[in-house]
Design a protein around this motif. Structure first.
Motif, PDB file in Angstrom:
ATOM      1  N   ILE A  51      -2.982  -9.189 112.702  1.00 17.58           N
ATOM      2  CA  ILE A  51      -2.750 -10.568 113.135  1.00 17.58           C
ATOM      3  C   ILE A  51      -4.046 -11.194 113.625  1.00 17.58           C
ATOM      4  N   PHE A  52      -4.871 -10.352 114.248  1.00 22.37           N
ATOM      5  CA  PHE A  52      -6.116 -10.872 114.834  1.00 22.37           C
ATOM      6  C   PHE A  52      -7.263 -10.938 113.837  1.00 22.37           C
ATOM      7  N   GLY A  53      -7.141 -10.243 112.732  1.00 22.19           N
ATOM      8  CA  GLY A  53      -8.249 -10.254 111.770  1.00 22.19           C
ATOM      9  C   GLY A  53      -7.785  -9.711 110.446  1.00 22.19           C
ATOM     10  N   SER A  54      -8.693  -9.674 109.511  1.00 22.96           N
ATOM     11  CA  SER A  54      -8.345  -9.112 108.209  1.00 22.96           C
ATOM     12  C   SER A  54      -9.588  -8.491 107.607  1.00 22.96           C
ATOM     13  N   SER A 229       0.084 -20.167 106.482  1.00 18.59           N
ATOM     14  CA  SER A 229      -0.053 -18.731 106.679  1.00 18.59           C
ATOM     15  C   SER A 229      -0.403 -18.413 108.125  1.00 18.59           C
ATOM     16  N   ALA A 230      -1.146 -19.320 108.774  1.00 20.98           N
ATOM     17  CA  ALA A 230      -1.452 -19.090 110.188  1.00 20.98           C
ATOM     18  C   ALA A 230      -0.178 -19.139 111.018  1.00 20.98           C
ATOM     19  N   PHE A 233       1.594 -15.966 110.939  1.00 20.12           N
ATOM     20  CA  PHE A 233       0.743 -14.841 111.370  1.00 20.12           C
ATOM     21  C   PHE A 233       0.296 -13.989 110.195  1.00 20.12           C
ATOM     22  N   ASP A 234       0.176 -14.618 109.022  1.00 16.63           N
ATOM     23  CA  ASP A 234      -0.293 -13.904 107.829  1.00 16.63           C
ATOM     24  C   ASP A 234      -1.802 -14.144 107.707  1.00 16.63           C
ATOM     25  N   THR A 235      -2.567 -13.416 108.493  1.00 19.64           N
ATOM     26  CA  THR A 235      -4.002 -13.695 108.609  1.00 19.64           C
ATOM     27  C   THR A 235      -4.741 -13.456 107.296  1.00 19.64           C
ATOM     28  N   MET A 238      -4.397 -16.389 105.184  1.00 16.91           N
ATOM     29  CA  MET A 238      -5.147 -17.507 105.744  1.00 16.91           C
ATOM     30  C   MET A 238      -6.626 -17.430 105.351  1.00 16.91           C
ATOM     31  N   PHE A 239      -7.114 -16.197 105.240  1.00 15.11           N
ATOM     32  CA  PHE A 239      -8.523 -16.031 104.905  1.00 15.11           C
ATOM     33  C   PHE A 239      -8.843 -16.390 103.448  1.00 15.11           C
TER      34      PHE A 239
END
Ligand SMILES: Nc1ncnc2c1ncn2[C@@H]1O[C@H](COP(=O)(O)OP(=O)(O)O)[C@@H](O)[C@H]1O
Ligand SMILES: [Mg+2]
Lengths: 276, 270
Positions: A51-54, A229-230, A233-235, A238-239
């Protein structure tokens, strides 16, 4: 990355002309740099809560999923069209404006201040207002991109015009060239390196402006994908647009660099860097 | 053809330094005539206003007082009746040698293949037809100066104004170009005003040498070289050369005080 791409051909010219020793081509250095960065991101990104990164492979998987679902391409096309429209408009308006402000003292005194102020304008705060005026459609997005990109183009052109040596203008005057001819045939080419720098800076500004516009207006395009996506919580997903846009900007920058070298080869030859 | 006259030319520059307005009086009352087809050299201590006088003659700078006549007609601003050759050539770096020469022609309304043909013939005159497609940074200093000369000659002005055109060159290129300039002059009979600080150059090229100082004409030195004898070596050995050179040297030493600067307000001209 973009900057090193810009100079790669310049270096190539030097190499063939001097051919002293073998040097690693710039694109190899750039590719190596990006590969290492991606690898590090992959290694350390995996340890982070999704959730915090990918990390790159997850983003790639999300990219493929987005492609298959048929969401990505229409959104990308939508965004790219808006982006190009606003960006091209800012270049078409910014360059002549900068030329005039830089060339004529009265125009500079009268309008220069708006350009400087406009560059510092907190656009994010004004977008809701623009939406009220222009609605939620294409025009408001183009307006936001235009407002964000036109000032760097204009200011750089302006500075470039001010940097043109008076002695070159005197050449035109001594042959009785009109103001318009001096502007077009002496000032413009002499200021071109600055103008191109402004046009390149404006790419990044335009991309940021486009996402802002898509956030505020109808949730659409790549900005829409980011927001949706944000919210889920689909990080990784989102990227996808974020990375895509950065790559897109680099591509656009490389394209301008190519045009620059085609249209003004003298600049590369005069301004070339020495050594490594 | 055309002679050129400076009539009572004065020029002051206003400058602000340390919050005070300073007036720099560069030219006070400069008057001289150059006859049609004559070569005149302008000499004087550095900063005495030679470049300023030349720029005023070209029309690039407006005089504070006085006026310029070309072929007995009063002129204001630049015109195709005069051509200027700058100290540092000032070629447009994005144009080839040929395109630089064509630029002047196009400003005169000559375009297309006509301009191209004329440009090539003048590049040929200065010995650069082989380098027509090269850009300024691919040319040596002497070659650039030749392109500058071709560019000015191509519009066929009656008067050629040259500001220390060979000053930045090495001795050998300088002599080569001096010889070429004399050959071009023999062919075209242009009126030439050339600024130089080189005694030999002034004597070799000029029919008359004007020595400037304190904003006005101080002395005129007539040079009477046996010019039918064109070989520059023989000319330099001639007693007339030595004599004129010595008279110029004396004149320059009598006039070494440069410009006048007044310290206070705008009206405070010395
Ligand atoms: N645009 C200008 N503004 C102020 N001062 C100037 C300007 N142009 C020339 N001057 C001054 O005028 C004087 C004469 O300059 P110049 O004509 O270039 O001399 P020269 O060519 O004889 O060496 C110098 O002191 C110079 O500083
Ligand atoms: Mg000078």
């Amino acid at each position: 990355m973009a900057l090193s791409n810009m100079t790669s051909d310049v270096e190539a010219i030097e190499e063939t002309s001097s051919s002293v020793g073998k040097r690693v081509p710039n694109w190899v250095i750039t590719t190596a740099s990006v590969s290492i960065a991606v690898a590090l991101w992959e290694i350390f990104g995996r340890d982070v809560n999704p959730i915090f990164g990918s990390y790159p492979s997850a983003i790639f998987v999300a990219f493929v999923k987005l492609l298959k679902s048929g969401q990505f391409l229409p959104a990308a096309r939508d965004s790219a069209e808006t982006l190009c429209l606003g960006y091209i408009l800012s270049v078409i308006v910014g360059i002549p404006l900068g030329l005039l402000i830089g060339r004529f003292r009265v125009l500079e005194a009268a309008f220069g201040i708006y350009v400087v102020a406009g560059y510092a304008m907190p656009l994010v705060a004004l977008v809701p207002l623009l939406v009220l005026w222009l609605g939620l459609g294409l025009s408001v997005k183009v307006a936001v991109i235009f407002l964000m990109a036109v000032f760097p183009v204009c200011i750089n052109t302006w500075v470039g015009v001010r940097a043109v040596p008076r002695s070159l203008v005197d050449v035109g005057r001594s042959f009785v060239a009109s103001d318009a001819v001096i502007l077009r045939r002496i000032i413009f080419p002499a200021a071109l390196p600055y103008i191109v720098a402004g046009v390149r800076l404006a790419i990044g500004k335009a991309v940021v402006a486009m996402i802002i516009a898509e956030f505020f207006t109808a949730i659409s395009g790549l900005g829409g994908i980011i927001i949706n996506s944000a919210n889920n919580f689909d990080t990784a997903t989102m990227f996808v647009p974020v990375v895509f846009l950065m790559a897109f900007a680099c591509g656009l920058d490389a394209l301008i660099g190519l045009i620059e070298r085609r249209c003004m080869p003298w600049q590369a030859e005069i301004g070339g860097r020495e050594g490594a | 053809m055309a002679g050129i006259s400076l009539v009572g030319i004065g020029k002051t520059f206003a400058q602000r330094s340390k919050g005070r307005d300073t007036v720099i009086k560069v030219l006070d009352d400069l008057t001289f005539d150059v006859a049609d087809g004559e070569i005149v050299a302008l000499c004087g201590p550095s900063g005495c206003g030679k470049t300023t006088a030349l720029r005023i003659a070209m029309g690039l700078e407006a005089p504070t007082k006085g006026h310029i006549t070309v072929d007995q007609r009063r002129v204001k601003g630049c015109g195709h009746d005069r051509g200027i050759i700058f100290q540092h050539a000032e070629l447009l770096p994005w144009l080839t040698a040929k395109a630089n020469v064509m630029f002047g022609l196009e400003m005169k309304g000559i375009r297309g293949s006509a301009a191209s043909d004329v440009a090539m013939s003048y590049l040929d005159l200065v010995g650069l037809s082989a380098s027509a497609e090269r850009r300024p940074h691919q040319l040596s200093g002497g070659m650039r100066q030749r392109v500058g000369i071709a560019r000015a000659l191509a519009i066929d002005p009656g008067v050629l104004l040259m500001d220390e055109p060979f000053g930045a060159l090495d001795a050998q290129s300088r002599e080569g170009l001096q010889t070429e300039l004399l050959a071009i002059h023999a062919k075209t009979r242009k009126t030439i005003v050339i600024v130089t600080h080189d005694l030999d150059e002034a004597v070799i090229l000029a029919d008359r040498i004007l020595v400037l100082g304190e904003g006005r004409l101080q002395e005129v030195i007539d040079v009477r070289l046996p010019r039918q004898n064109r070989d520059s070596g023989t000319l330099r050995a001639a007693p007339e050369f030595t004599d004129a050179r010595f008279r110029l040297w004396q004149a320059l030493h009598r006039n070494t005080s440069p410009i006048m600067v007044s310290g206070n307000s705008t009206d405070g001209i010395v």
